[in-house]
Design an enzyme around this catalytic site. Structure first.
Site, PDB file in Angstrom:
ATOM      1  N   LYS A 185       0.813  -1.223   0.000  1.00 18.46           N
ATOM      2  CA  LYS A 185       0.000   0.000   0.000  1.00 18.46           C
ATOM      3  C   LYS A 185       0.845   1.271   0.000  1.00 18.46           C
ATOM      4  O   LYS A 185       0.561   2.224  -0.713  1.00 18.46           O
ATOM      5  CB  LYS A 185      -0.956  -0.011   1.194  1.00 18.46           C
ATOM      6  CG  LYS A 185      -2.082  -1.037   1.050  1.00 18.46           C
ATOM      7  CD  LYS A 185      -3.060  -0.959   2.212  1.00 18.46           C
ATOM      8  CE  LYS A 185      -4.215  -1.925   2.005  1.00 18.46           C
ATOM      9  NZ  LYS A 185      -5.258  -1.788   3.031  1.00 18.46           N
ATOM     10  N   ASP A 221     -10.462   2.524   2.064  1.00 21.45           N
ATOM     11  CA  ASP A 221     -10.670   1.762   3.308  1.00 21.45           C
ATOM     12  C   ASP A 221     -11.556   2.523   4.306  1.00 21.45           C
ATOM     13  O   ASP A 221     -12.470   1.949   4.901  1.00 21.45           O
ATOM     14  CB  ASP A 221      -9.324   1.438   3.973  1.00 21.45           C
ATOM     15  CG  ASP A 221      -8.610   0.270   3.307  1.00 21.45           C
ATOM     16  OD1 ASP A 221      -9.287  -0.600   2.724  1.00 21.45           O
ATOM     17  OD2 ASP A 221      -7.367   0.228   3.374  1.00 21.45           O
TER      18      ASP A 221
END
Ligand code: ATR
Length: 276
Positions: free
Chosen positions: A71, A108
């Site tokens: 990420k 997210d």
């Protein structure tokens, strides 16, 4: 005739990736939209991320979900970075734009807020939210609940210095907390990796009180020890699958311009997890 069918490709990159639910969620999303797009998992780690990003462009892959351990690396390599991905220094959603540039975004936090909106409406706006943890998942939640109007965002972490940094993602409403804050929270978010394959718990469950909402970010096992303890304490418990589903809903929306059915995606995810 088949030349007219749109078989565009998306996927997920990370390592290990074999057990990722993302392709299953993506496929359920496409089915719910009547699209014949495909989704595939690609085992990519730090050593071949650059080649993977070139491949995404070369092969015109429309979008990629990004998971561990990539990420942060992806956030440093994209052509365009959204504000949320820049704040979190983490990308979980890569999109190939019409002009070929790669855009990094992070869905997210929005996924968490949407999941709570479904499972426990009114548990964020104006509420006292305690977040256990200060890693990648926790940081996404801290920023998102602050943006969604949480009254106060209290961060509790094993390592205090990262709690202080993470609390800065909730300007004006964020602070570092102590264990006693758990008892006064409206919403407690378990965002540590404790309980994932171990009996460790991020906090003493005797601090929980009946009537609180307790959200766990771990989705496998479906019921963690912390969730069981929270249920026994009379809390309303929300499992982690909803966040995974809803971050995927946001990804699919960015790639296709259409909103897939979260219920169909969650059913597909639950069905797959029940076989593990
Ligand atoms: P993720 O991407 O899943 O958020 P991460 O960024 O590695 O994973 O963060 C893991 C979080 O879980 C951290 O907040 C970590 O605490 P530290 O900052 O002190 O390392 C927390 N964590 C992991 N194992 C834990 C345990 N056994 N007890 C309490 N907290 C734990």
């Amino acid at each position: 005739m088949s030349a007219l069918v749109d078989h565009r490709l998306v996927g997920v990159i990370g390592s290990p990736i074999a057990h990722s639910l993302s392709p299953i969620l993506h496929r359920a999303a496409f089915a719910s939209l009547g699209l014949t797009w495909q989704s595939q998992a690609f085992d990519i780690d730090e050593s071949n991320i650059d080649a993977a990003l070139v491949a995404m462009s070369t092969l015109a892959i429309a979008g990629l979900s990004v998971t561990m351990p990539l990420k942060q690396l992806v956030a440093q390599r994209v052509d365009v970075l959204s504000d949320v991905a820049r704040d979190l220094d983490a990308v979980n959603c890569l999109t190939r734009l019409a002009d070929g540039r790669l855009e990094g975004h992070n869905t997210d936090g929005a996924g968490f807020v949407d999941a709570l909106q479904v499972a426990a409406p009114d548990s964020i706006r104006g509420r006292l939210v305690v977040v256990l943890g200060a890693g990648g998942a926790a940081r996404a939640v801290i920023r998102a609940v602050a943006q969604a109007g949480a009254g106060e965002v209290v961060v509790i972490n094993r390592t205090a210095s990262s709690a202080a940094t993470a609390a800065l993602l909730a300007p004006n409403v964020g602070r570092v907390g102590v264990a006693a804050d758990i008892s006064t929270a409206d919403l407690v978010v378990q965002a540590t990796s404790a309980g994932m394959g171990s009996a460790d718990q991020a906090c003493d469950p005797s601090l929980l009180r009946a009537g609180q909402v307790v959200a766990e970010l771990i989705y496998h096992p479906a019921t963690t020890g912390f969730m069981a303890a929270a249920s026994a304490a009379g809390c309303q418990v929300v499992g982690g699958l909803g966040m995974l589903v809803h971050q995927g809903v946001h990804a699919i929306e960015r790639w296709t311009g259409m909103r897939p059915d979260p219920v169909a995606m969650e059913l597909a995810g639950r069905r797959e997890l029940s076989t593990r």
